[in-house]
Design an enzyme around this catalytic site. Structure first.
Site, mmCIF file in Angstrom:
data_model
loop_
_atom_site.group_PDB
_atom_site.id
_atom_site.type_symbol
_atom_site.label_atom_id
_atom_site.label_comp_id
_atom_site.label_asym_id
_atom_site.label_seq_id
_atom_site.Cartn_x
_atom_site.Cartn_y
_atom_site.Cartn_z
ATOM 1 N N CYS A 162 -1.704 -3.176 5.278
ATOM 2 C CA CYS A 162 -2.211 -3.926 4.136
ATOM 3 C C CYS A 162 -1.527 -3.461 2.867
ATOM 4 C CB CYS A 162 -3.713 -3.714 4.018
ATOM 5 S SG CYS A 162 -4.626 -4.555 5.289
ATOM 6 N N ARG A 193 0.833 3.690 -0.696
ATOM 7 C CA ARG A 193 0.380 4.165 0.618
ATOM 8 C C ARG A 193 1.406 5.167 1.113
ATOM 9 N NH1 ARG A 193 -2.430 -0.100 4.517
ATOM 10 N NH2 ARG A 193 -3.308 1.882 5.188
ATOM 11 N N ARG A 196 -5.218 -9.760 12.039
ATOM 12 C CA ARG A 196 -4.742 -8.389 12.256
ATOM 13 C C ARG A 196 -5.901 -7.478 12.665
ATOM 14 N NH1 ARG A 196 -2.789 -5.188 7.743
ATOM 15 N NH2 ARG A 196 -2.943 -3.693 9.426
HETATM 16 C C1 LIG Z 1 -4.625 2.208 10.809
HETATM 17 C C2 LIG Z 1 -5.665 2.886 9.979
HETATM 18 O O1 LIG Z 1 -6.361 3.770 10.458
HETATM 19 N N1 LIG Z 1 -5.827 2.458 8.740
HETATM 20 C C3 LIG Z 1 -6.871 3.018 7.909
HETATM 21 C C4 LIG Z 1 -6.377 4.331 7.334
HETATM 22 O O2 LIG Z 1 -5.162 4.069 6.641
HETATM 23 P P1 LIG Z 1 -4.247 5.306 6.228
HETATM 24 O O3 LIG Z 1 -4.345 6.359 7.259
HETATM 25 O O4 LIG Z 1 -2.923 4.746 5.878
HETATM 26 O O5 LIG Z 1 -4.970 5.809 4.925
HETATM 27 P P2 LIG Z 1 -4.952 7.287 4.354
HETATM 28 O O6 LIG Z 1 -6.273 7.906 4.610
HETATM 29 O O7 LIG Z 1 -3.743 7.986 4.859
HETATM 30 O O8 LIG Z 1 -4.714 6.998 2.803
HETATM 31 C C5 LIG Z 1 -5.680 7.171 1.828
HETATM 32 C C6 LIG Z 1 -5.046 7.529 0.519
HETATM 33 O O9 LIG Z 1 -4.300 8.738 0.648
HETATM 34 C C7 LIG Z 1 -2.971 8.583 0.164
HETATM 35 N N2 LIG Z 1 -2.026 9.332 1.027
HETATM 36 C C8 LIG Z 1 -2.142 9.230 2.380
HETATM 37 C C9 LIG Z 1 -1.227 9.854 3.213
HETATM 38 C C10 LIG Z 1 -0.186 10.611 2.617
HETATM 39 O O10 LIG Z 1 0.661 11.186 3.314
HETATM 40 N N3 LIG Z 1 -0.123 10.686 1.258
HETATM 41 C C11 LIG Z 1 -1.017 10.062 0.427
HETATM 42 O O11 LIG Z 1 -0.929 10.152 -0.785
HETATM 43 C C12 LIG Z 1 -2.688 7.068 0.271
HETATM 44 O O12 LIG Z 1 -1.696 6.677 -0.636
HETATM 45 C C13 LIG Z 1 -4.051 6.475 -0.026
HETATM 46 O O13 LIG Z 1 -4.239 6.361 -1.404
HETATM 47 O O14 LIG Z 1 -7.356 4.873 6.446
HETATM 48 C C14 LIG Z 1 -7.630 4.021 5.302
HETATM 49 C C15 LIG Z 1 -8.601 4.763 4.398
HETATM 50 O O15 LIG Z 1 -9.804 4.965 5.057
HETATM 51 C C16 LIG Z 1 -8.170 2.677 5.790
HETATM 52 O O16 LIG Z 1 -8.275 1.816 4.680
HETATM 53 C C17 LIG Z 1 -7.233 2.035 6.810
HETATM 54 O O17 LIG Z 1 -7.893 0.943 7.432
HETATM 55 C C1 LIG Z 2 -6.156 -1.068 5.240
HETATM 56 C C2 LIG Z 2 -6.411 -1.533 6.452
HETATM 57 O O1 LIG Z 2 -5.632 -1.484 7.533
HETATM 58 P P1 LIG Z 2 -4.175 -0.867 7.743
HETATM 59 O O2 LIG Z 2 -4.252 0.566 7.400
HETATM 60 O O3 LIG Z 2 -3.950 -1.094 9.201
HETATM 61 O O4 LIG Z 2 -3.256 -1.643 6.859
HETATM 62 C C3 LIG Z 2 -7.709 -2.152 6.782
HETATM 63 O O5 LIG Z 2 -8.025 -2.181 7.990
HETATM 64 O O6 LIG Z 2 -8.405 -2.625 5.875
#
Ligand SMILES: CC(=O)N[C@H]1[C@@H](OP(=O)(O)OP(=O)(O)OC[C@H]2O[C@@H](n3ccc(=O)[nH]c3=O)[C@H](O)[C@@H]2O)O[C@H](CO)[C@@H](O)[C@@H]1O
Ligand SMILES: C=C(OP(=O)(O)O)C(=O)O
Length: 422
Positions: free
Chosen positions: A119, A124, A399
């Protein structure tokens, strides 16, 4: 082009079947690729586009995969992985592609990541993932579009996440599971989906302690074996159906084992929605219209899930008074506000905060899904609106929500899924 067409006004009633969790099944597919022999069986798999992409990606790196849609079952045989390349045309279509890296590192000694999708929610970053791999001994070569991670053999280390990243925690656990020695991950994510992935890895032979505490210890083992695992229910899908009952003045029985809506339930209760648990079934009903306004601050688990912030914004539009929403996880997750305003809502955004003034009657309109959750939030708005709402692109909704139109129609909603040109 897929679009959803919704004609509002019907109260949703009946039994809603909650799908398996997207954010658990995707890391589990990544985990299955760690097993160098045998067939993994995943049950309660949601038939969503992200799973289809994950199947394509696993096949692209050489795994044998069968997706049995009617049985909601995946069979994965990763005995022979042949390519370290995660091709852009598949990997850029979903976020879960990031979860394939640990298996490639362990099995082939390298991963070539041509892109990661997901998304569009503002920044991210993946720095915690790559810093973690480096501390475990990998070499990370970050090109402009392609990232090359190489590891001749990973070794345990102490890792720290600046914030408890969901996929970051899962990736580092998987990387540590087959590394030599002990790894400690501090400030690890607490989400129930992460714990379900830990359960699966433990069945596979991984030695992981501390899931759910924020401090995870992984003692590396020589190999992991294929297992059978049932994916936990999707609390986001369940939250959406509960909200659909709330804003249509309906009554639903949510079926899906062990459902716990946590803070989402408490917030909806504050708004006037009633919940009752009867064994494994969660009943939701709402006689009160309009609803009471609400304050929401998104946070990592056990806080209010950012993925339900958009659907809740729709519910807030139907509440009598001023609701306040503070988005603390993503810096670009308010594109929905403009779309709801096209339908007659009054949502004002300032930075990471939104003010919703309700209750405003919603009217059908042509609106744009900017991401998965703004898409489902617009479906909810359509259910409550007068007239017809058309939502594009429906692919984004597909999705993460399986057979949405069929499941909602079975509850009395007037909703169709259309594909252009048909
Ligand atoms: C496939 C999946 O499981 N997706 C979920 C996962 O996304 P996802 O794992 O991508 O989300 P993260 O928990 O990693 O990200 C949360 C925040 O941390 C920041 N960040 C993260 C990693 C990093 O290396 N550096 C950094 O700065 C990101 O920019 C963001 O602002 O958790 C999100 C937060 O609950 C959910 O919205 C998504 O649905
Ligand atoms: C942010 C989402 O998903 P993903 O991390 O797969 O993009 C979501 O499920 O709302």
């Amino acid at each position: 082009m897929v679009r959803y067409r919704v004609r509002g006004g019907n109260a949703l009633r009946g039994t809603a079947f909650i799908q398996g969790a997207k954010n658990a099944v995707l890391p589990m597919i990544g985990a299955a690729l760690l097993a160098s022999k045998g067939r993994t069986v995943l049950r309660n798999v949601p038939i969503i586009e992200d799973v289809r992409r994950a199947v394509e990606l696993a096949q692209a790196i050489g795994a044998y995969v069968e997706l049995h849609e009617a049985e909601r079952t995946l069979v994965i045989d990763a005995s022979r992985l042949t390519s370290p390349v995660l091709p852009a045309e598949i990997a850029r279509r979903f976020r879960g592609s990031v979860l394939f890296t640990p298996a490639l590192l362990h099995r082939l000694g390298e991963a070539i990541v041509e892109g990661v999708g997901g998304c569009n929610l503002g920044s991210r970053n993946l720095d915690f993932h790559y810093l973690g791999y480096k501390r475990l001994g990998a070499i990370v070569d970050e090109g402009e579009t392609v990232i090359h991670v190489k590891a001749a053999g990973l070794a345990g280390a102490t890792l720290y996440l600046d914030t408890p990243s969901h996929t970051g925690t899962e990736n580092l656990i998987m990387a540590a599971a087959l590394a030599k020695g002990v790894t400690v991950i501090e400030n690890a994510a607490l989400e129930p989906e992460v714990l379900d992935v830990i359960d699966m890895l433990a069945k596979m032979g991984a030695k992981i302690r501390g899931g759910g505490t924020g401090f995870i210890t992984v003692e590396g083992v020589e190999e992991l074996h294929a297992v059978e695992h049932t994916v936990m229910p999707d609390r986001l899908d369940a939250g959406v159906f509960a909200m659909a009952a709330a804003l249509t003045g309906g009554e639903l029985s949510l079926v899906g084992t062990g459902l716990d809506l946590g803070v989402v339930r408490y917030k909806l209760e504050q708004m006037g929605v009633e919940f009752a648990k009867q064994g494994a079934v969660l009943h939701v009903r709402c006689d009160r219209q309009p609803l009471r306004p609400i304050n929401i601050i998104t946070d990592t688990y056990p806080g209010f899930a950012t993925d339900l912030q958009s659907p809740m914004m729709t519910v807030a539009c139907l509440a009598d008074g001023v609701s306040y929403i503070h988005e603390r996880i993503f810096d670009g997750r308010f594109a929905l506000a403009g779309e709801l305003n096209k339908m007659g809502a009054d949502v004002e955004v300032e930075g990471s905060r939104a003010i919703v003034r309700g209750a405003t009657p919603l009217s059908g309109a042509h609106v744009t899904a900017h991401d998965l959750r703004s898409g489902i939030a617009l479906v909810l708005a359509g259910l409550a609106a007068k007239g017809e709402t058309v939502i594009e692109s429906g692919y984004l909704i597909d999705r993460g929500h399986a057979h949405l139109a069929e499941r909602m129609r079975a509850l009395g909603a007037d909703i169709t899924r259309e594909i252009s040109g048909r």
